[in-house]
Design a protein around this motif. Structure first.
Motif, mmCIF file in Angstrom:
data_model
loop_
_atom_site.group_PDB
_atom_site.id
_atom_site.type_symbol
_atom_site.label_atom_id
_atom_site.label_comp_id
_atom_site.label_asym_id
_atom_site.label_seq_id
_atom_site.Cartn_x
_atom_site.Cartn_y
_atom_site.Cartn_z
ATOM 1 N N GLU A 60 87.862 51.062 13.190
ATOM 2 C CA GLU A 60 88.868 50.188 12.587
ATOM 3 C C GLU A 60 88.290 48.797 12.385
ATOM 4 O O GLU A 60 87.430 48.348 13.157
ATOM 5 C CB GLU A 60 90.115 50.098 13.471
ATOM 6 C CG GLU A 60 90.897 51.389 13.605
ATOM 7 C CD GLU A 60 92.137 51.205 14.480
ATOM 8 O OE1 GLU A 60 92.125 50.301 15.351
ATOM 9 O OE2 GLU A 60 93.114 51.974 14.304
ATOM 10 N N TYR A 61 88.777 48.141 11.344
ATOM 11 C CA TYR A 61 88.411 46.757 11.084
ATOM 12 C C TYR A 61 89.689 45.929 11.071
ATOM 13 O O TYR A 61 90.637 46.246 10.341
ATOM 14 C CB TYR A 61 87.684 46.616 9.747
ATOM 15 C CG TYR A 61 87.356 45.185 9.382
ATOM 16 C CD1 TYR A 61 86.423 44.468 10.122
ATOM 17 C CD2 TYR A 61 87.982 44.552 8.311
ATOM 18 C CE1 TYR A 61 86.119 43.153 9.811
ATOM 19 C CE2 TYR A 61 87.666 43.243 7.991
ATOM 20 C CZ TYR A 61 86.741 42.550 8.730
ATOM 21 O OH TYR A 61 86.447 41.244 8.426
ATOM 22 N N THR A 67 95.017 45.774 10.025
ATOM 23 C CA THR A 67 94.067 46.739 10.552
ATOM 24 C C THR A 67 93.757 47.789 9.493
ATOM 25 O O THR A 67 94.665 48.361 8.885
ATOM 26 C CB THR A 67 94.613 47.436 11.810
ATOM 27 O OG1 THR A 67 94.881 46.450 12.821
ATOM 28 C CG2 THR A 67 93.599 48.438 12.358
ATOM 29 N N TYR A 68 92.473 48.040 9.263
ATOM 30 C CA TYR A 68 92.025 48.984 8.238
ATOM 31 C C TYR A 68 91.195 50.080 8.893
ATOM 32 O O TYR A 68 90.450 49.833 9.851
ATOM 33 C CB TYR A 68 91.162 48.273 7.190
ATOM 34 C CG TYR A 68 91.816 47.088 6.517
ATOM 35 C CD1 TYR A 68 92.491 47.229 5.305
ATOM 36 C CD2 TYR A 68 91.736 45.821 7.086
ATOM 37 C CE1 TYR A 68 93.072 46.139 4.683
ATOM 38 C CE2 TYR A 68 92.312 44.720 6.462
ATOM 39 C CZ TYR A 68 92.986 44.894 5.259
ATOM 40 O OH TYR A 68 93.554 43.803 4.653
ATOM 41 N N GLN A 85 87.519 41.637 13.694
ATOM 42 C CA GLN A 85 87.034 42.449 14.811
ATOM 43 C C GLN A 85 86.733 43.854 14.326
ATOM 44 O O GLN A 85 87.439 44.388 13.464
ATOM 45 C CB GLN A 85 88.093 42.491 15.926
ATOM 46 C CG GLN A 85 87.697 43.279 17.163
ATOM 47 C CD GLN A 85 88.811 43.311 18.193
ATOM 48 O OE1 GLN A 85 89.976 43.030 17.878
ATOM 49 N NE2 GLN A 85 88.471 43.633 19.426
ATOM 50 N N VAL A 86 85.687 44.473 14.867
ATOM 51 C CA VAL A 86 85.343 45.859 14.571
ATOM 52 C C VAL A 86 85.576 46.687 15.830
ATOM 53 O O VAL A 86 85.172 46.302 16.923
ATOM 54 C CB VAL A 86 83.872 45.999 14.122
ATOM 55 C CG1 VAL A 86 83.529 47.455 13.850
ATOM 56 C CG2 VAL A 86 83.609 45.146 12.881
ATOM 57 N N LYS A 87 86.255 47.848 15.667
ATOM 58 C CA LYS A 87 86.538 48.722 16.801
ATOM 59 C C LYS A 87 86.051 50.135 16.493
ATOM 60 O O LYS A 87 86.217 50.623 15.377
ATOM 61 C CB LYS A 87 88.047 48.769 17.090
ATOM 62 C CG LYS A 87 88.667 47.443 17.486
ATOM 63 C CD LYS A 87 90.158 47.616 17.751
ATOM 64 C CE LYS A 87 90.827 46.333 18.179
ATOM 65 N NZ LYS A 87 92.282 46.546 18.453
ATOM 66 N N SER A 88 85.473 50.790 17.492
ATOM 67 C CA SER A 88 85.080 52.189 17.350
ATOM 68 C C SER A 88 84.867 52.807 18.725
ATOM 69 O O SER A 88 84.142 52.240 19.546
ATOM 70 C CB SER A 88 83.805 52.313 16.514
ATOM 71 O OG SER A 88 83.394 53.666 16.419
ATOM 72 N N GLU A 89 85.485 53.942 18.961
ATOM 73 C CA GLU A 89 85.334 54.617 20.249
ATOM 74 C C GLU A 89 83.986 55.309 20.359
ATOM 75 O O GLU A 89 83.341 55.290 21.418
ATOM 76 C CB GLU A 89 86.460 55.639 20.447
ATOM 77 C CG GLU A 89 87.838 55.014 20.633
ATOM 78 C CD GLU A 89 88.888 56.059 20.934
ATOM 79 O OE1 GLU A 89 88.538 57.251 21.036
ATOM 80 O OE2 GLU A 89 90.071 55.685 21.072
ATOM 81 N N ASN A 90 83.539 55.965 19.301
ATOM 82 C CA ASN A 90 82.306 56.754 19.333
ATOM 83 C C ASN A 90 81.116 56.065 18.679
ATOM 84 O O ASN A 90 80.004 56.591 18.690
ATOM 85 C CB ASN A 90 82.544 58.113 18.662
ATOM 86 C CG ASN A 90 83.607 58.927 19.374
ATOM 87 O OD1 ASN A 90 83.612 58.997 20.601
ATOM 88 N ND2 ASN A 90 84.513 59.542 18.614
ATOM 89 N N GLY A 91 81.348 54.905 18.079
ATOM 90 C CA GLY A 91 80.258 54.141 17.482
ATOM 91 C C GLY A 91 80.138 54.335 15.979
ATOM 92 O O GLY A 91 80.286 55.448 15.478
#
Length: 302
Positions: A60-61, A67-68, A85-91
């Motif tokens: 997500e960005y 949130t996108y 902000q950049v979000k990622s559980e697995n990368g």
């Protein structure tokens, strides 16, 4: 293309492609990046543009309060002074580039283009693998990863400039395409001849009247050609060419600073050092030492 090629390409771009000057625009590239596994980061801001390309993964960005979703073949643009902000559980596997326009060296049209880019609300776009920007980005890294070859630096900077233009076209397509005089107009034969004369005679004083006389036109006419077609004055163009030649000589030869100053047409070593430091952000000697240090992957004088 292997991860190792991506990383080698990134290192090369950070050495070569940090200043892009064409068609009335002068861009400073703060850094080129390759991140195979990008997880969560804290909300933060930049004073410049940063465009990211998702090669693989999901996340997500967050841009201000929006949130996108991010996925393979998504591009997103972080605008100056906007909390994100950049979000990622697995990368996420990301390619990214950070850049800004040097307004003092760019035309009014380019300043307006970048101002509009900073105001655009559409900051996340899904692209196809054959999208021009995606293809240029991957090809640029491929070329940058290759061993140094003739005209290598020139090719990389031209490709890098083309990538920046392609990215801008993605995020501001309508207004940018309307600025056809900035990006699509080919240089006139007169301008091409003037540029060749300058590049072939950089060790000489290169007064405006001398160049104009060589082309059998008036100095006023030649001055108008540079401003109208490149967005910079004749003297600014000459100085930029002198600095670019000096950069190449510092990287590829063992010539002394004094000899390089003479070769590039500067009156004294002191004047050469002052101008070079002002434009590049580092003294000639410091620049050469940074370049020859194999551990350095970004250009910084900090």
């Amino acid at each position: 293309m292997s991860l190792n090629d991506f990383v080698l390409g990134k290192i090369s771009l950070n050495q070569y492609a940090h200043r892009l000057v064409q068609n009335g625009a002068s861009f400073h590239v703060h850094y080129w990046g390759v991140m195979p596994k990008h997880y969560d980061n804290l909300p933060h801001k930049h004073s410049f543009f940063e465009v990211c390309f998702v090669i693989d993964g999901e996340g997500e960005y967050v841009d201000n309060d929006f949130t996108y979703s991010l996925q393979k073949n998504t591009m997103f643009c972080s605008r100056p002074d906007v909390l994100h902000q950049v979000k990622s559980e697995n990368g996420l596997f990301l390619l990214y580039v950070a850049f800004e326009l040097i307004e003092s060296e760019s035309s009014e049209e380019w300043i307006n283009i970048m101002e509009e880019a900073s105001q655009r609300s559409k900051v996340v776009i899904d692209v196809k693998e054959d999208t021009t920007a995606a293809q240029i980005w991957k090809f640029l890294l491929t070329q940058a990863a290759k061993p140094e070859q003739a005209f290598g630096e020139k090719i990389l900077t031209n490709l890098a400039y083309s990538l920046i233009l392609s990215l801008l076209q993605i995020f501001i397509p309508y207004s940018y395409n309307n600025q056809h005089e900035v990006s699509s107009e080919q240089p006139s034969l007169l301008l091409s001849q003037a540029k060749l004369y300058i590049q072939d005679n950089l060790s000489q004083p290169l007064k405006l009247t001398d160049a104009a006389g060589h082309l059998h036109i008036s100095g006023r006419h030649l001055s108008r050609v540079f401003v109208s077609e490149l967005g910079v004055s004749y003297s600014e163009f000459v100085q930029n060419e002198r600095i670019q030649r000096a950069v190449t000589l510092l990287k590829t030869t063992d010539l002394s600073i004094k000899d390089i100053a003479e070769e590039t047409g500067f009156r004294t070593v002191h004047y050469f050092t002052r101008v070079f430091t002002s434009v590049v952000g580092s003294s000639p000697g410091r620049f050469r030492s940074l370049y020859t240090n194999s551990e350095t992957t970004t250009f910084s004088d900090n």
